[in-house]
Design an enzyme around this catalytic site. Structure first.
Site, mmCIF file in Angstrom:
data_model
loop_
_atom_site.group_PDB
_atom_site.id
_atom_site.type_symbol
_atom_site.label_atom_id
_atom_site.label_comp_id
_atom_site.label_asym_id
_atom_site.label_seq_id
_atom_site.Cartn_x
_atom_site.Cartn_y
_atom_site.Cartn_z
ATOM 1 N N HIS A 17 -48.777 8.184 -17.447
ATOM 2 C CA HIS A 17 -48.543 8.812 -16.143
ATOM 3 C C HIS A 17 -47.258 8.288 -15.509
ATOM 4 C CE1 HIS A 17 -52.314 10.984 -15.736
ATOM 5 N NE2 HIS A 17 -53.012 9.898 -16.019
ATOM 6 N N HIS B 173 -62.833 -0.161 -14.933
ATOM 7 C CA HIS B 173 -61.449 0.326 -15.007
ATOM 8 C C HIS B 173 -60.934 0.395 -13.575
ATOM 9 C CE1 HIS B 173 -58.139 3.026 -16.563
ATOM 10 N NE2 HIS B 173 -58.183 3.450 -15.302
ATOM 11 N N ARG C 102 -51.996 5.154 -22.645
ATOM 12 C CA ARG C 102 -52.684 6.355 -22.147
ATOM 13 C C ARG C 102 -52.489 6.454 -20.633
ATOM 14 N NH1 ARG C 102 -55.974 7.940 -18.357
ATOM 15 N NH2 ARG C 102 -57.268 6.117 -18.758
ATOM 16 N N ASP C 103 -53.111 5.585 -19.868
ATOM 17 C CA ASP C 103 -52.926 5.620 -18.418
ATOM 18 C C ASP C 103 -51.462 5.346 -18.062
ATOM 19 O OD1 ASP C 103 -53.530 5.759 -15.689
ATOM 20 O OD2 ASP C 103 -55.383 4.649 -15.933
ATOM 21 N N TYR D 83 -56.745 10.433 -6.172
ATOM 22 C CA TYR D 83 -56.531 10.193 -7.598
ATOM 23 C C TYR D 83 -55.135 9.602 -7.829
ATOM 24 C CZ TYR D 83 -57.528 11.415 -12.519
ATOM 25 O OH TYR D 83 -57.799 11.395 -13.860
ATOM 26 N N HIS E 81 -57.734 0.493 -10.671
ATOM 27 C CA HIS E 81 -56.338 0.693 -10.287
ATOM 28 C C HIS E 81 -55.981 -0.295 -9.181
ATOM 29 C CE1 HIS E 81 -54.792 4.161 -12.622
ATOM 30 N NE2 HIS E 81 -56.078 4.241 -12.903
#
Length: 336
Positions: free
Chosen positions: A16, A195, A12-13, A286, A197
């Site tokens: 990108h 979650h 999913r992520d 983001y 990054h």
């Protein structure tokens, strides 16, 4: 300590970083490998969640329904999960995913807009699904107020609420303060998730400190595949947890093999901390803005870092990808 729940977001992520171009066959292959490696949940969707494929976010090689079809039948351990953003996906999409075997869903909103998730959380609970509330760009809301948003999601029925560092901008104490704030107001039975990054190279460290202060659902992805510099790398996270002797279900060597054999050969742009992805964490923007900003910089002869910093100054949030070109044109005009 309760055994940790490891949720993989490679499919999913990670979309990108691959411009949402994974084949149905590759999604199935990676899902089987993750299941055999013992992860507890596998999230599958367009990078921007169900129905995210669009001119604004980028069209996928396949629809979410094509990626999800038949996956439930091949999983022996992991829950099949997905993610939706209210305003992009509808309750109809949620029901369609449920019919395809999705048993867990995260409802993602900006960190100040939990109320937009209420009807989606309630609908998912009526379907008997496990539901997570996903408060994105968590660094833009102070701990106490973020916890108030988490309470809204819990009150709607969320089983777990996440601190979601979409920009990879939080330092470790920022993560700890937000986890503590959640624990102060949420019911004991409501789980807390994290979650992270990796734009400041703190994805694993931030996940670990969150776990040490009460987070029991941990997100990560193979090789860290994800937006920006990626997510906390799953195989690295599991290695650290093993050294800490923390209980979980994942097999380190199988994850290492899946990372190197299945994911690294797919990477279009290396998922790493470099001048552009570091700028994302530094500016607090983001993570999925990366490829959009790079395209605008190339088209208009600008420095990607300058665009990202300007996006941060304007406090742009997820869903405003279409504004990046406008920002670049403003910068070009001011430069002239």
């Amino acid at each position: 300590m309760k055994k940790l729940y490891i949720q993989d977001v490679t499919l999913r992520d990670g979309m990108h970083a691959l411009r949402h171009q994974l084949s149905v066959e590759k999604v199935r292959e990676v899902a089987i490998a993750l299941d055999e490696a013992g992860v507890d949940a596998i999230e599958i969707a367009h990078g921007d969640g169900l129905s995210g494929g669009s001119f604004n976010f980028g069209f996928g090689a396949h629809t979410d329904w094509e990626w999800l079809a038949g996956i439930k039948d091949v999983l022996k351990h992991a829950k099949l999960t997905t993610l939706i953003l209210p305003g992009i996906a509808t309750i109809h999409d949620l029901k369609k995913a449920h019919d395809l075997g999705v048993e867990s869903v995260r409802i993602a909103t900006h960190c100040t807009e939990a109320d937009t998730a209420i009807q989606h959380i309630e609908a998912a609970k009526k379907l008997g699904m496990d539901v997570g509330g996903f408060l994105m760009m968590a660094h833009l809301n102070e701990p106490k107020k973020l916890a108030e948003q988490a309470k809204i999601m819990e009150s709607a029925g969320a089983d777990c609420v996440y601190v979601t560092d979409s920009a990879g901008a939080l330092l470790m104490e920022g993560v700890v303060d937000r986890i503590k704030a959640y624990k102060d107001v949420l019911k004991p039975q409501t789980e807390v998730g994290i979650h992270c990054h990796h734009n400041l190279s703190l994805g694993v460290a931030n996940t670990i400190v969150a776990m040490q202060h009460g987070a029991t659902r941990l997100d990560a992805s193979l090789t860290g595949l994800g937006a920006g510099a990626g997510n906390a790398p799953l195989e690295v996270l599991i290695a650290v947890l093993n050294k800490m002797e923390v209980k979980h279900n994942s097999d380190l060597y199988k994850l290492m093999d899946a990372a190197d054999d299945l994911i690294r050969p797919l990477q279009i742009r290396p998922v790493r901390v470099d001048r552009e992805t570091l700028s994302i964490g530094y500016a607090g923007v983001y993570s999925s803005f990366l490829l959009h900003a790079e395209r605008a910089a190339q088209k208009y002869g600008l420095d990607t870092r300058a665009i990202l910093l300007e996006l941060g100054n304007r406090k742009m949030v997820g869903g405003q990808e279409d504004m990046i070109v406008d920002v670049a044109l403003d910068m070009l005009s001011n430069k002239g």
